[in-house]
Write an enzyme that holds these catalytic residues in place. Structure first.
Site, PDB file in Angstrom:
ATOM      1  N   GLY A  91       0.831  -1.200   0.000  1.00  0.00           N
ATOM      2  CA  GLY A  91       0.000   0.000   0.000  1.00  0.00           C
ATOM      3  C   GLY A  91       0.863   1.248   0.000  1.00  0.00           C
ATOM      4  O   GLY A  91       2.074   1.190  -0.291  1.00  0.00           O
ATOM      5  N   HIS A 101     -13.971  -0.267   9.559  1.00  0.00           N
ATOM      6  CA  HIS A 101     -13.319   0.572   8.562  1.00  0.00           C
ATOM      7  C   HIS A 101     -11.836   0.801   8.830  1.00  0.00           C
ATOM      8  O   HIS A 101     -11.017   0.687   7.936  1.00  0.00           O
ATOM      9  CB  HIS A 101     -14.037   1.911   8.492  1.00  0.00           C
ATOM     10  CG  HIS A 101     -13.480   2.870   7.491  1.00  0.00           C
ATOM     11  ND1 HIS A 101     -13.402   2.561   6.144  1.00  0.00           N
ATOM     12  CD2 HIS A 101     -12.965   4.112   7.625  1.00  0.00           C
ATOM     13  CE1 HIS A 101     -12.875   3.596   5.497  1.00  0.00           C
ATOM     14  NE2 HIS A 101     -12.581   4.534   6.368  1.00  0.00           N
ATOM     15  N   THR A 148      -5.098   1.102   0.632  1.00  0.00           N
ATOM     16  CA  THR A 148      -4.840   2.369  -0.048  1.00  0.00           C
ATOM     17  C   THR A 148      -5.696   2.509  -1.299  1.00  0.00           C
ATOM     18  O   THR A 148      -6.312   3.555  -1.544  1.00  0.00           O
ATOM     19  CB  THR A 148      -3.350   2.467  -0.443  1.00  0.00           C
ATOM     20  OG1 THR A 148      -2.547   2.486   0.736  1.00  0.00           O
ATOM     21  CG2 THR A 148      -3.079   3.714  -1.268  1.00  0.00           C
ATOM     22  N   GLU A 208     -14.439  17.016   5.715  1.00  0.00           N
ATOM     23  CA  GLU A 208     -15.063  15.798   6.211  1.00  0.00           C
ATOM     24  C   GLU A 208     -15.343  15.917   7.705  1.00  0.00           C
ATOM     25  O   GLU A 208     -14.959  16.906   8.345  1.00  0.00           O
ATOM     26  CB  GLU A 208     -14.173  14.593   5.902  1.00  0.00           C
ATOM     27  CG  GLU A 208     -13.956  14.387   4.403  1.00  0.00           C
ATOM     28  CD  GLU A 208     -13.101  13.179   4.075  1.00  0.00           C
ATOM     29  OE1 GLU A 208     -12.674  12.486   5.021  1.00  0.00           O
ATOM     30  OE2 GLU A 208     -12.870  12.922   2.894  1.00  0.00           O
ATOM     31  N   LYS A 221       0.280 -10.250  -0.613  1.00  0.00           N
ATOM     32  CA  LYS A 221      -0.385 -11.547  -0.748  1.00  0.00           C
ATOM     33  C   LYS A 221      -1.395 -11.638  -1.884  1.00  0.00           C
ATOM     34  O   LYS A 221      -1.890 -12.721  -2.174  1.00  0.00           O
ATOM     35  CB  LYS A 221      -1.056 -11.935   0.569  1.00  0.00           C
ATOM     36  CG  LYS A 221      -2.238 -11.089   0.984  1.00  0.00           C
ATOM     37  CD  LYS A 221      -2.778 -11.635   2.313  1.00  0.00           C
ATOM     38  CE  LYS A 221      -3.991 -10.896   2.766  1.00  0.00           C
ATOM     39  NZ  LYS A 221      -4.503 -11.378   4.050  1.00  0.00           N
ATOM     40  N   ASP A 266      -2.791  -9.473   9.257  1.00  0.00           N
ATOM     41  CA  ASP A 266      -1.644 -10.388   9.240  1.00  0.00           C
ATOM     42  C   ASP A 266      -0.411  -9.815   9.942  1.00  0.00           C
ATOM     43  O   ASP A 266       0.238 -10.503  10.730  1.00  0.00           O
ATOM     44  CB  ASP A 266      -1.280 -10.758   7.798  1.00  0.00           C
ATOM     45  CG  ASP A 266      -2.463 -11.330   7.034  1.00  0.00           C
ATOM     46  OD1 ASP A 266      -3.195 -12.146   7.622  1.00  0.00           O
ATOM     47  OD2 ASP A 266      -2.675 -10.948   5.871  1.00  0.00           O
ATOM     48  N   ARG A 304     -16.982  10.196  13.322  1.00  0.00           N
ATOM     49  CA  ARG A 304     -17.491   8.907  12.848  1.00  0.00           C
ATOM     50  C   ARG A 304     -18.030   8.032  13.973  1.00  0.00           C
ATOM     51  O   ARG A 304     -19.008   7.314  13.781  1.00  0.00           O
ATOM     52  CB  ARG A 304     -16.381   8.159  12.103  1.00  0.00           C
ATOM     53  CG  ARG A 304     -16.059   8.784  10.763  1.00  0.00           C
ATOM     54  CD  ARG A 304     -14.887   8.096  10.113  1.00  0.00           C
ATOM     55  NE  ARG A 304     -14.689   8.611   8.767  1.00  0.00           N
ATOM     56  CZ  ARG A 304     -13.710   8.223   7.964  1.00  0.00           C
ATOM     57  NH1 ARG A 304     -12.848   7.307   8.370  1.00  0.00           N
ATOM     58  NH2 ARG A 304     -13.592   8.725   6.759  1.00  0.00           N
ATOM     59  N   HIS A 326     -16.932   2.735   9.928  1.00  0.00           N
ATOM     60  CA  HIS A 326     -17.401   3.776   9.005  1.00  0.00           C
ATOM     61  C   HIS A 326     -18.924   3.786   9.044  1.00  0.00           C
ATOM     62  O   HIS A 326     -19.563   2.745   8.903  1.00  0.00           O
ATOM     63  CB  HIS A 326     -16.914   3.522   7.578  1.00  0.00           C
ATOM     64  CG  HIS A 326     -17.010   4.731   6.716  1.00  0.00           C
ATOM     65  ND1 HIS A 326     -18.220   5.206   6.242  1.00  0.00           N
ATOM     66  CD2 HIS A 326     -16.065   5.593   6.277  1.00  0.00           C
ATOM     67  CE1 HIS A 326     -18.004   6.304   5.526  1.00  0.00           C
ATOM     68  NE2 HIS A 326     -16.708   6.557   5.540  1.00  0.00           N
ATOM     69  N   ARG A 346      -9.602   8.098  14.881  1.00  0.00           N
ATOM     70  CA  ARG A 346      -8.898   8.764  13.773  1.00  0.00           C
ATOM     71  C   ARG A 346      -9.741   9.875  13.170  1.00  0.00           C
ATOM     72  O   ARG A 346     -10.914   9.699  12.863  1.00  0.00           O
ATOM     73  CB  ARG A 346      -8.577   7.735  12.690  1.00  0.00           C
ATOM     74  CG  ARG A 346      -7.926   8.318  11.430  1.00  0.00           C
ATOM     75  CD  ARG A 346      -7.704   7.234  10.405  1.00  0.00           C
ATOM     76  NE  ARG A 346      -8.949   6.733   9.877  1.00  0.00           N
ATOM     77  CZ  ARG A 346      -9.416   7.008   8.658  1.00  0.00           C
ATOM     78  NH1 ARG A 346      -8.741   7.806   7.855  1.00  0.00           N
ATOM     79  NH2 ARG A 346     -10.544   6.490   8.245  1.00  0.00           N
TER      80      ARG A 346
END
Length: 523
Positions: A12, A349, A44, A116, A36, A220, A288, A241, A384
């Site tokens: 990413g 999310h 991303t 946002e 993977k 992972d 959020r 989200h 976040r």
């Protein structure tokens, strides 16, 4: 065995940025990227909204962005990290533009900035509603031009190699020497020995099943770091989200960007009531966690499976211009946004916790770094702020790069054993693995979702323990494949979420335990 100077797990924004910088600075060093799925498949790629950064110094300021981030993080951000990331952010974005990334501008060549939830100003730079895809395209093109980068798609990192595999003294400092990797095409497992390893493996949304994350997001890197005894923190803080497209029994997968609410869309229940103002004065632009809990509350009160996002009052042509991908995807799912409300539900999310790193991106293990969503930097705290994640990925990739420029790791000299699966047999039980994966996801949605309580978390812990032993039995007896490895990782991540949720004794940011709200009300 393969040997490399720098091993990066994940392709990413974080992993590719670090790879490009290292390859260009050290043309004689080998950089190996393990991913993977297809080389472009990452969280991303699916990021819609954009990257939050201060470019309009007339209306905006670093201090405003810092304050917005601290408010969203609900007292748990590391202020020094917040200041560093936000002040470094515009430099990293300008660098990305020099590499070929294109962001939306007006007729005068000025950025068309979005706003946002949680932001006090318009500061989100974007490429229509496919910002992440544009960033991924730019980084992959640059990566593929560099001769000293080897990119291994369809390769699954199984475990980090540490002293545990070397049978050395338990009193030694734990170091990372690379990873064991599964070639998903051939089924063979081989060793990659590395002087330095970086986890850039993304998030863990698939632990919940209903998620905006792609299928590769199974936690992972976090699970590997946990098994290697690296510090893991704040796993209870999962951002749901609020508005993922709800498609009946197919679950939630397609993200309806925060920016759509920033553009003026309303949330309504099935009766048409615009309910968000009953929960927060900011309405649809509340953070959020608040919006997700409000939707969860409305669904529980009504018994409905979803609520609705109403865009019918908006300028239709402008909507199509700003959100072509959202418009087209909704249309393919028989929703005409000019006439129909979009059915939405909260979905897993973003993970605000992860592998603990310092301001150089170093983990608690020697020669192991982490960046992007799998890491916990202290930027996000308990929640976040929208569009700060890609910013963090770009900045921390640069932090790791700068540290390695000044502290080049020594070449690993210890002998690394090859992967040993002697005595194991092939696993022909795809239906069993699928059933156990779905069992895990249902458990997490039911007992450790948007709103939690202690009884549910304890029930989840007991049920997960049984699933853990069943999974470990399969792991010990059979040759590994991707599905089994992913299930093992998701069980580890679920364990961390549940146990760290039980340790959290107050509601904060993205963590909400209704037991503590009841206590607060009584007091």
């Amino acid at each position: 065995m393969k040997e490399t100077n720098f091993l990066i797990i994940g392709s990413g924004a974080a992993g590719l940025t670090l790879a490009v910088k290292l390859a260009e600075k050290f043309p004689k060093k080998k950089i190996t990227i393990v991913t993977k799925a297809h080389q472009s498949e990452s969280n991303t790629k699916y990021a819609q909204g954009g990257v939050a950064a201060v470019f309009d110094l007339k209306e905006d300021s670093f201090q405003k962005h810092i304050e917005d981030t601290l408010i969203a993080g609900d007292g748990l951000c590391d202020k020094s990290v917040v200041e560093m990331v936000i002040k470094e952010g515009p430099k990293r974005l300008k660098e990305l533009m020099e590499w070929g990334a294109n962001f939306d501008t007006d007729a005068n060549g000025e950025f068309t900035l979005g706003r946002e939830g949680g932001h006090s100003e318009f500061r989100v730079i974007h490429h229509k509603d496919t910002t992440g895809n544009e960033i991924e395209r730019t980084l992959l093109e640059r990566t593929n031009r560099l001769q000293n980068i080897t990119l291994l798609p369809h390769h699954f990192a199984i475990d980090l190699i540490t002293e545990h595999h070397l049978n050395t003294s338990k009193n030694e400092e734990i170091s990372c020497y690379g990873a064991y990797v599964l070639d998903q095409i051939s089924g063979s497992i081989f060793t990659i020995k590395a002087d330095c390893t970086t986890l850039a493996s993304g998030g863990m949304g698939q632990v919940y099943g209903h998620t905006t994350n792609p299928t590769v997001a199974t936690g992972d890197g976090i699970a590997m770091a946990y098994r290697a005894k690296a510090r893991i923190q704040n796993m209870e803080f999962i951002q749901f989200h609020p508005t993922a497209f709800y498609d009946g029994n197919n679950g939630a997968s397609f993200l309806i960007s925060e920016a759509v609410r920033g553009f003026g869309a309303f949330l309504r229940n099935k009766n048409g009531e615009r309910f968000m103002l009953n929960y927060d004065g900011r309405g649809e632009l509340a953070s959020r966690d608040i919006v997700s809990r409000a939707i969860d509350s409305e669904m529980k009160k009504s018994g409905d499976d979803c609520v609705y996002l109403d865009c019918t009052h908006l300028d239709f042509e402008e909507f199509k211009k700003h959100f072509p991908n959202i418009f087209e995807t909704c249309f393919q799912r028989n929703i005409d946004v000019s006439k129909d409300w979009i059915p939405v539900v909260p979905a897993s999310h973003y993970l605000c916790g992860g592998v603990v790193v310092d301001m150089d991106g170093k983990t608690s293990l020697k020669n192991l770094f982490a960046c992007g969503e799998c890491s916990y930097t202290g930027l996000h705290g308990a929640n976040r702020l929208a569009s700060n994640s890609l910013l963090e990925a770009l900045v921390y990739a640069d932090c790791i790069f700068n540290y390695l420029c000044n502290h080049m790791p020594l070449q690993a000299t210890k002998a690394i054993p090859e992967w040993n699966d002697e005595g194991t047999i092939l696993l022909n039980a795809s239906e069993t693995l699928q059933r156990k994966t779905e069992e895990l996801q249902q458990l997490m949605r039911r007992f450790a979702g948007v709103v939690r309580n202690n009884d549910d978390l304890k029930t989840a812990s007991l049920q997960l323990e049984k699933l853990y032993f069943e999974t470990e039995f399969l792991y010990q007896k059979h040759k590994l494949n991707t599905a089994l490895s992913q299930l093992r990782n998701m069980v580890n991540v679920a364990h961390l979420i549940i146990q760290q949720s039980l340790k959290r004794k107050e509601n904060c940011g993205g963590f909400y335990n209704e037991d503590y709200e009841k206590i607060k009300e009584i007091i």
